[in-house]
Write an enzyme that holds these catalytic residues in place. Structure first.
Site, PDB file in Angstrom:
ATOM      1  N   GLU A 143       0.817  -1.225   0.000  1.00  0.00           N
ATOM      2  CA  GLU A 143       0.000   0.000   0.000  1.00  0.00           C
ATOM      3  C   GLU A 143       0.850   1.275   0.000  1.00  0.00           C
ATOM      4  OE1 GLU A 143      -2.771  -0.378   3.241  1.00  0.00           O
ATOM      5  OE2 GLU A 143      -4.103  -1.617   2.038  1.00  0.00           O
ATOM      6  N   GLU A 300      -6.148  -8.528  -0.354  1.00  0.00           N
ATOM      7  CA  GLU A 300      -6.583  -8.585   1.048  1.00  0.00           C
ATOM      8  C   GLU A 300      -8.097  -8.386   1.065  1.00  0.00           C
ATOM      9  OE1 GLU A 300      -4.380  -5.792   3.429  1.00  0.00           O
ATOM     10  OE2 GLU A 300      -2.452  -6.473   2.650  1.00  0.00           O
TER      11      GLU A 300
END
Ligand code: GAL
Length: 663
Positions: A143, A300
């Site tokens: 991220e 995720e």
């Protein structure tokens, strides 16, 4: 085989547990795990000493159950020894504070020592795993995000500007530095926008945001180059954060990746609420698919309550499976749940995995195991099928950054306004691609360009040829206001878009919340429709366009607020005000009808999407409510879960359940 799995951190558990975990994973139908993404200190316990033995062992335990591996490069969480050696590698926040060790993402992407150490760990991993049969691909870092304002970045910014502008004269000219005597005689005089006290030159700020985005793109490229060279047979991806993340130009970030993956959380500590809005997840997914115009993975997918300090509402029975199928309905070709087992230590002690701290398989595990069995049976029918929306929404990171610099109105939010229109389409079950303003638009019937603040000649030409060729364009307030350098255009607004929309903005008014009033629809087709003006009012002077709605209050009562222009074979609609939910509930069915888009099934509480496998249509019907919902289909269809043709065209979908039909 549909890619189905989980994010696993074997290094956080005793190795004698790994075999049990691997067996439970295989029983759940998992065929892929992501490993190692935060394990730098375990792989390089001290400077230059690499140890992959524990990871080799974990991989061989998983491989024994035919589970493939995606390796994460661990650069989002450096070891303490590394950061102690290079205190300058810590990121400096916008408020001037240099962060310390103790969380993650604490590094500056432009720091040469950090880059060098990143190179070394990635090279070591790539050398070690290039020919390992269990490895299928790589996720770079974790991220990407967070701007840095350190001295290294400032110097890199000045160099970046040197590349972007032919000369300092050109920069001075484009930034309008005559204002307040800001003319720069040397690149090194140019400041960071964080240290100017307040309100820097909007051109400087926009360029700094672009530079920060480019910094992560360049940092990622260092790792891509190594992996492409050493592991040409493996895929490379990065896990992004959906539509909501606004600090990186995601179109740039994904350009050299094989596909996009992203992280899909619906119940988090930060959104502590009972209601989960399916349109938000849909917008995330449609954006992630649009970035490369192809299917994505969810690296995720939520597996339990989210929580760092505060624990979110627990996912209700059925929600995890429903959300995972929603991802698939919007184009996922891979789903990995985050995480396998809930950590006993660290910041994410309360971020729940499929198993709780005690590792006993419970309700959530059973729910996902059911999904694993389903995908084993039908996954191949879904894999690789594509979503083909008739509508595109244009996401402009330049415009988004520009609004971050200057909001225009305290209640004008790029993301919220974008979502407001997207939500209207989603409520009608119309499927949408979120793409860049310079992308090819020829596949779409309707293109929505909300708050397209920065318009280059290239973007204007793209929109013009789309409309000329018969497309319908919806745009409006604060579009076409700025040029590429964040300077206001010196023509009547909406600048380069004026001729397409056939109006000029005579004047505008920025409203306080109590100033919004009803609009009056004057176009006969829309008679009786309702909607309010809110936040902003462009007072329109039609040149070619016809008036759709007028304001009813203030000194511009009776003046056009919404217009429609026929241009070439198409039409362009300009909406001069933010408006409320009613406004788009009124406008969208009319717009869809006129642009030749079939409305989907506007079935309350049911989300319905399509994926195409050749000429076979897969219809995903998702019930996001707590009540059974009925839907009537035009034809009989094959229900993939039962492998049976429905014997009636009326279908009952249980609460939080999903059906996939092949037509
Ligand atoms: C994601 C991140 C994971 C984990 C998760 C839960 O944003 O990629 O590493 O932190 O959130 O907080």
């Amino acid at each position: 085989m549909f890619n189905f799995g989980v994010d696993y951190y074997p290094e956080q558990w005793p190795s004698d547990r790994w075999a049990i975990d691997a067996r439970l994973m295989a029983e759940a139908g998992f065929n892929v795990v992501r490993l190692a993404e935060f394990a730098w200190a375990k792989m390089e316990p001290s400077n230059g000493h690499f140890d992959f033995s524990w990871l080799d062992e974990a991989i061989s335990v998983l491989s024994a159950h035919d589970i493939h591996v995606i390796l994460g490069t661990p650069t989002a969480s450096p070891p303490a020894w590394l950061m102690a050696q290079y205190p300058d590698a810590f990121r400096v926040r916008g408020d001037g504070v240099r962060v310390t060790y103790g969380n993650r993402r604490e590094y500056c992407p432009n720091n040469p020592a950090y880059q060098e150490h990143s190179r070394r760990i990635v090279e070591a991993m790539a050398d070690h795993y290039a020919s390992h049969s269990a490895i299928i691909g790589w996720q770079i870092d974790n991220e990407f995000g967070e701007r840095c304002y350190c001295p290294v970045c400032l110097k890199a910014f000045q160099d970046w500007l040197g590349q972007r502008y032919d000369s300092l004269d050109s920069l001075n000219d484009k930034w309008g530095t005559t204002f307040w005597s800001h003319n720069y005689a040397n690149w090194s005089e140019i400041p960071s926008p964080a240290t100017t006290g307040h309100s820097p030159n909007p051109a400087l700020a926009l360029d700094y945001y672009r530079f920060c985005s480019d910094s992560y793109v360049a940092y990622q490229q260092i790792q891509i180059d190594i992996l492409r060279d050493k592991c040409p047979q493996h895929f490379i991806t990065h896990n992004l954060m959906g539509f909501g993340y606004d600090k990186i130009n995601y179109f740039d970030l994904v350009q050299n990746l094989d596909f996009v993956s992203w992280d899909n959380y619906r119940r988090m500590q930060w959104t502590f609420q009972t209601h989960v809005d399916p349109a938000r997840a849909a917008l995330d997914a449609d954006t992630m698919r649009g970035l490369k115009g192809k299917n994505f993975w969810v690296m995720e997918q939520q597996a339990g309550s989210g929580g760092w300090e505060v624990v979110s509402v627990a996912p209700r029975p059925g929600e995890l499976r429903l959300w995972a199928y929603q991802s698939i309905a919007h184009g996922a070709d891979g789903i990995l749940f985050f995480r396998w087992r809930t950590a006993r230590y660290g910041t994410e002690q309360y971020w729940h995995g499929l198993l709780d701290h005690d590792a006993t398989p419970g309700r959530r595990y059973q729910e996902i195991k059911q999904m694993g069995a389903e995908l084993k049976a039908i996954g191949d029918k879904i894999l690789g099928s594509t979503v083909k929306p008739p509508v595109a929404m244009l996401l402009s990171y330049d415009s988004r950054f520009a609004f971050e610099v200057q909001a225009n109105n305290p209640d004008l939010h790029y993301s919220n306004y974008f979502y407001q229109i997207y939500r209207g389409l989603h409520d009608l079950n119309v499927s949408v691609d979120v793409i860049a303003p310079t992308d090819d638009l020829s596949a779409y019937k309707l293109v929505v360009a909300p708050l397209l603040h920065i318009v280059t000649p290239q973007i204007a030409a793209n929109l013009e040829s789309f409309v000329k060729n018969g497309g319908t364009l919806l745009t409006g307030l604060r579009s076409g206001v700025k040029d590429e350098d964040n300077a206001v255009v010196n023509t009547r607004l909406p600048g380069l878009l004026s001729s397409i929309v056939g109006i000029q903005v005579e004047e505008y008014d920025s409203l306080t919340p109590d100033m919004g009033r009803a609009l009056q629809f004057v176009l006969p087709e829309l008679e009786g429709c309702i909607g309010n003006a809110a936040v902003w009012c462009d007072i329109l002077a039609p040149i070619q366009a016809e008036t759709v709605a007028v304001y009813t209050s203030n000194y511009y009562a009776g003046k056009p607020a919404i217009t429609q222009n026929r241009y070439g074979n198409g039409r362009a609609i300009y909406v001069g005000t933010v408006g409320d939910g009613n406004l788009y509930a009124s406008l969208l069915p009319w717009l869809l009808h006129n642009s030749g888009v079939n409305e989907g099934f506007p079935a309350l509480g049911l989300e319905i999407t399509e994926r195409w496998q050749g000429d076979k249509r897969l219809l995903f019907i998702l019930n996001h409510t707590e009540m059974p919902q009925e839907i009537k289909l035009e034809t009989l269809a094959m229900d993939l879960f039962n492998d049976l043709e429905n014997d009636s065209n009326s279908l009952l979908i249980q609460p939080r359940d999903v059906r996939i039909l092949e037509i």
